[in-house]
Design a protein around this motif. Sequence first.
Motif, PDB file in Angstrom:
ATOM      1  N   ALA A  47    -101.482   1.014 -20.596  1.00  0.00           N
ATOM      2  CA  ALA A  47     -99.856   0.746 -19.713  1.00  0.00           C
ATOM      3  C   ALA A  47    -100.288   0.659 -17.582  1.00  0.00           C
ATOM      4  N   PHE A  48    -101.355   0.548 -17.263  1.00  0.00           N
ATOM      5  CA  PHE A  48    -101.655   0.432 -16.428  1.00  0.00           C
ATOM      6  C   PHE A  48    -103.479   0.362 -16.064  1.00  0.00           C
ATOM      7  N   GLY A  49    -103.429   0.210 -16.721  1.00  0.00           N
ATOM      8  CA  GLY A  49    -105.588  -0.754 -17.304  1.00  0.00           C
ATOM      9  C   GLY A  49    -106.792   0.261 -16.476  1.00  0.00           C
ATOM     10  N   SER A  50    -106.347   0.712 -15.728  1.00  0.00           N
ATOM     11  CA  SER A  50    -106.992   1.399 -15.095  1.00  0.00           C
ATOM     12  C   SER A  50    -106.700   2.911 -14.001  1.00  0.00           C
ATOM     13  N   LYS A  51    -108.120   3.143 -13.540  1.00  0.00           N
ATOM     14  CA  LYS A  51    -107.721   3.912 -12.079  1.00  0.00           C
ATOM     15  C   LYS A  51    -106.870   3.261 -11.139  1.00  0.00           C
ATOM     16  N   ASP A  52    -108.091   1.948 -11.085  1.00  0.00           N
ATOM     17  CA  ASP A  52    -107.367   1.554  -9.768  1.00  0.00           C
ATOM     18  C   ASP A  52    -106.595   0.390  -9.809  1.00  0.00           C
ATOM     19  N   ASN A  53    -106.076  -0.353 -11.274  1.00  0.00           N
ATOM     20  CA  ASN A  53    -104.437  -0.378 -11.089  1.00  0.00           C
ATOM     21  C   ASN A  53    -103.489  -0.087 -11.148  1.00  0.00           C
ATOM     22  N   LEU A  54    -103.544   1.275 -11.176  1.00  0.00           N
ATOM     23  CA  LEU A  54    -102.592   2.248 -10.940  1.00  0.00           C
ATOM     24  C   LEU A  54    -102.558   2.368  -9.645  1.00  0.00           C
ATOM     25  N   PHE A  55    -103.350   2.838  -8.834  1.00  0.00           N
ATOM     26  CA  PHE A  55    -103.248   2.831  -7.429  1.00  0.00           C
ATOM     27  C   PHE A  55    -102.139   1.843  -7.068  1.00  0.00           C
ATOM     28  N   LYS A  56    -102.965   0.974  -7.193  1.00  0.00           N
ATOM     29  CA  LYS A  56    -102.600  -0.787  -6.219  1.00  0.00           C
ATOM     30  C   LYS A  56    -101.242  -0.330  -6.722  1.00  0.00           C
ATOM     31  N   GLU A  57    -100.768  -0.733  -7.672  1.00  0.00           N
ATOM     32  CA  GLU A  57     -98.880  -0.771  -8.335  1.00  0.00           C
ATOM     33  C   GLU A  57     -98.094   1.002  -7.280  1.00  0.00           C
ATOM     34  N   ALA A  58     -98.970   2.172  -7.099  1.00  0.00           N
ATOM     35  CA  ALA A  58     -98.750   3.101  -6.345  1.00  0.00           C
ATOM     36  C   ALA A  58     -98.522   2.552  -5.313  1.00  0.00           C
ATOM     37  N   ILE A  59     -99.193   1.879  -4.199  1.00  0.00           N
ATOM     38  CA  ILE A  59     -99.180   1.776  -3.230  1.00  0.00           C
ATOM     39  C   ILE A  59     -98.578   0.851  -2.645  1.00  0.00           C
ATOM     40  N   ASN A  60     -98.004  -0.333  -3.882  1.00  0.00           N
ATOM     41  CA  ASN A  60     -96.819  -1.058  -3.059  1.00  0.00           C
ATOM     42  C   ASN A  60     -96.274  -0.651  -3.886  1.00  0.00           C
ATOM     43  N   HIS A  61     -95.623   0.327  -4.286  1.00  0.00           N
ATOM     44  CA  HIS A  61     -94.578   1.382  -4.387  1.00  0.00           C
ATOM     45  C   HIS A  61     -94.353   2.350  -3.358  1.00  0.00           C
ATOM     46  N   TYR A  62     -94.797   2.052  -2.538  1.00  0.00           N
ATOM     47  CA  TYR A  62     -94.834   3.325  -1.476  1.00  0.00           C
ATOM     48  C   TYR A  62     -94.453   2.293  -0.799  1.00  0.00           C
ATOM     49  N   ALA A  63     -95.303   1.061  -0.282  1.00  0.00           N
ATOM     50  CA  ALA A  63     -94.745   0.253   1.028  1.00  0.00           C
ATOM     51  C   ALA A  63     -93.832  -0.444   0.136  1.00  0.00           C
ATOM     52  N   ASN A  64     -93.237  -0.796  -0.674  1.00  0.00           N
ATOM     53  CA  ASN A  64     -91.741  -1.183  -0.887  1.00  0.00           C
ATOM     54  C   ASN A  64     -90.867   0.741  -1.028  1.00  0.00           C
ATOM     55  N   SER A  65     -90.703   1.817  -1.023  1.00  0.00           N
ATOM     56  CA  SER A  65     -89.696   2.168  -0.806  1.00  0.00           C
ATOM     57  C   SER A  65     -89.613   2.405   1.234  1.00  0.00           C
ATOM     58  N   THR A  66     -91.239   2.581   1.596  1.00  0.00           N
ATOM     59  CA  THR A  66     -90.995   2.395   3.068  1.00  0.00           C
ATOM     60  C   THR A  66     -90.451   1.259   3.341  1.00  0.00           C
ATOM     61  N   GLY A  67     -90.001   0.644   3.062  1.00  0.00           N
ATOM     62  CA  GLY A  67     -89.302  -1.073   3.955  1.00  0.00           C
ATOM     63  C   GLY A  67     -87.864  -0.982   3.202  1.00  0.00           C
ATOM     64  N   LYS A  68     -88.122  -0.422   2.219  1.00  0.00           N
ATOM     65  CA  LYS A  68     -86.265   0.505   1.958  1.00  0.00           C
ATOM     66  C   LYS A  68     -85.897   1.222   2.649  1.00  0.00           C
ATOM     67  N   LEU A  69     -86.475   1.701   3.540  1.00  0.00           N
ATOM     68  CA  LEU A  69     -86.373   3.198   4.595  1.00  0.00           C
ATOM     69  C   LEU A  69     -85.972   2.161   5.398  1.00  0.00           C
ATOM     70  N   LEU A  70     -86.840   1.781   5.788  1.00  0.00           N
ATOM     71  CA  LEU A  70     -86.662   1.109   7.221  1.00  0.00           C
ATOM     72  C   LEU A  70     -85.173  -0.118   7.167  1.00  0.00           C
ATOM     73  N   GLN A  71     -84.878  -0.282   5.924  1.00  0.00           N
ATOM     74  CA  GLN A  71     -83.703  -0.826   5.961  1.00  0.00           C
ATOM     75  C   GLN A  71     -82.661  -0.109   6.093  1.00  0.00           C
ATOM     76  N   LEU A  72     -82.592   1.128   5.429  1.00  0.00           N
ATOM     77  CA  LEU A  72     -81.574   1.819   5.980  1.00  0.00           C
ATOM     78  C   LEU A  72     -81.651   2.518   7.018  1.00  0.00           C
ATOM     79  N   CYS A  73     -82.153   2.535   8.055  1.00  0.00           N
ATOM     80  CA  CYS A  73     -82.030   2.861   9.004  1.00  0.00           C
ATOM     81  C   CYS A  73     -81.191   1.502   9.621  1.00  0.00           C
TER      82      CYS A  73
END
Lengths: 196, 196
Positions: A47-73
């Motif tokens: 599904a993710f290819g490598s530890k690095d790739n999964l990390f990349k997806e994770a940190i992008n997900h984090y940035a996305n969630s944080t962006g949504k929280l900011l918009q909510l505020c």
Amino acid sequence: MSKNAKFDRAEVVEKATNLYWEKGYHGTSMRDLQATVDLRPGSIYAAFGSKDNLFKEAINHYANSTGKLLQLCLDETSSPLAGLKLFIRKITIENRENAPSDMCMIVKSISELTDNDNKELLDEAKALLNGVESRFADIIEDAMQTGEISSNKNAMDLARYMQVQIIGLRTYSRVNDDQTIIEKFIDDIFVGAPFH
Amino acid sequence: MSKNAKFDRAEVVEKATNLYWEKGYHGTSMRDLQATVDLRPGSIYAAFGSKDNLFKEAINHYANSTGKLLQLCLDETSSPLAGLKLFIRKITIENRENAPSDMCMIVKSISELTDNDNKELLDEAKALLNGVESRFADIIEDAMQTGEISSNKNAMDLARYMQVQIIGLRTYSRVNDDQTIIEKFIDDIFVGAPFH
DNA sequence: ATGTATAATGAACGAGTGTTCCACTTGAAA
DNA sequence: TTTCAAGTGGAACACTCGTTCATTATACAT
């Protein structure tokens, strides 16, 4: 076609994000991840290819969630600056107990990754932090439009100022988590020099 | 008696410090260290006991050196605040190219270490950062004595403010290293709200 | 010159690393 | 109901990890 009823990818990314966020890139092993997302190596690598790739997806997900929280505020307050302030209060105080780490995952990543050993992931993290900064600049420009901030200020300068305050404060709060001090500091940010 | 002409311990600690500073605790392997200090495992373990212990010695050495640099800055300037400002300029700009990392090693450590997995080292790092903060407070009290700062300010508050600015700025400078922007930011720190 | 305590060496250990591979299972299309 | 590509499980790979320890080299006291 054939089988396609697999695990919930979003849920897996969420769990992986929280683990990386808590323990950092180097501090998290694939076996840690396998256990917390409850998948065997075969599935993860398919599904993710490598530890690095999964990390990349994770940190992008984090940035996305944080962006949504900011918009909510921003949505639930009456002005751009009030929204920004609520956002800072949320990430430093209100969401603190549920969060995997006191610190920003992007900042943690930028702090631990090096140009020599993890250039690609580091660049990803830097880009995401720059994204946050330009989002801040947009908000500040809104505030200038409504007259909340004097419009002869430079939005980029103020965005940068916000960025430094948040990074500094979140890191500092790991050493001194006295809530009243943090709250006072947040108040002071918005009467700081760059705003006058 | 017998042999005692060993390697230069201070030199080894210095090299180990620079490596840990650059790559972080988890990013540095004992084999990396063995290579850079040019010693075989036996010697390192006889002298330092463990990876953790060597790290502890390294981060203490780092804090010590930084303390000396701060004192040097105070000695060669005409006022406490001027000394502090020179110190910040040195660590963010002047010493940048020679340093293993743009960031503060103590802050990097606090960022990557967790209570669950590395409590002892994390506590060590926190203590060192608190040490820096109280040193700042002392300097600010000096500045209040000489009238450089209004003496109805709270020295601890200002020390905390300095701490947050430095942490934020050094981390931020990893993403945006435009020298003129960093310099402007340093100037602004000293006209910030807490000083008035 | 000899004996001896200590330091340095480097092979080796067991556990852990990221990753691969393949037998097995699954479920939609035929 | 049969077929088969896609998904899953988990053993295993090659390597690296932090660390240990028997051996060898060293330099001082005698």
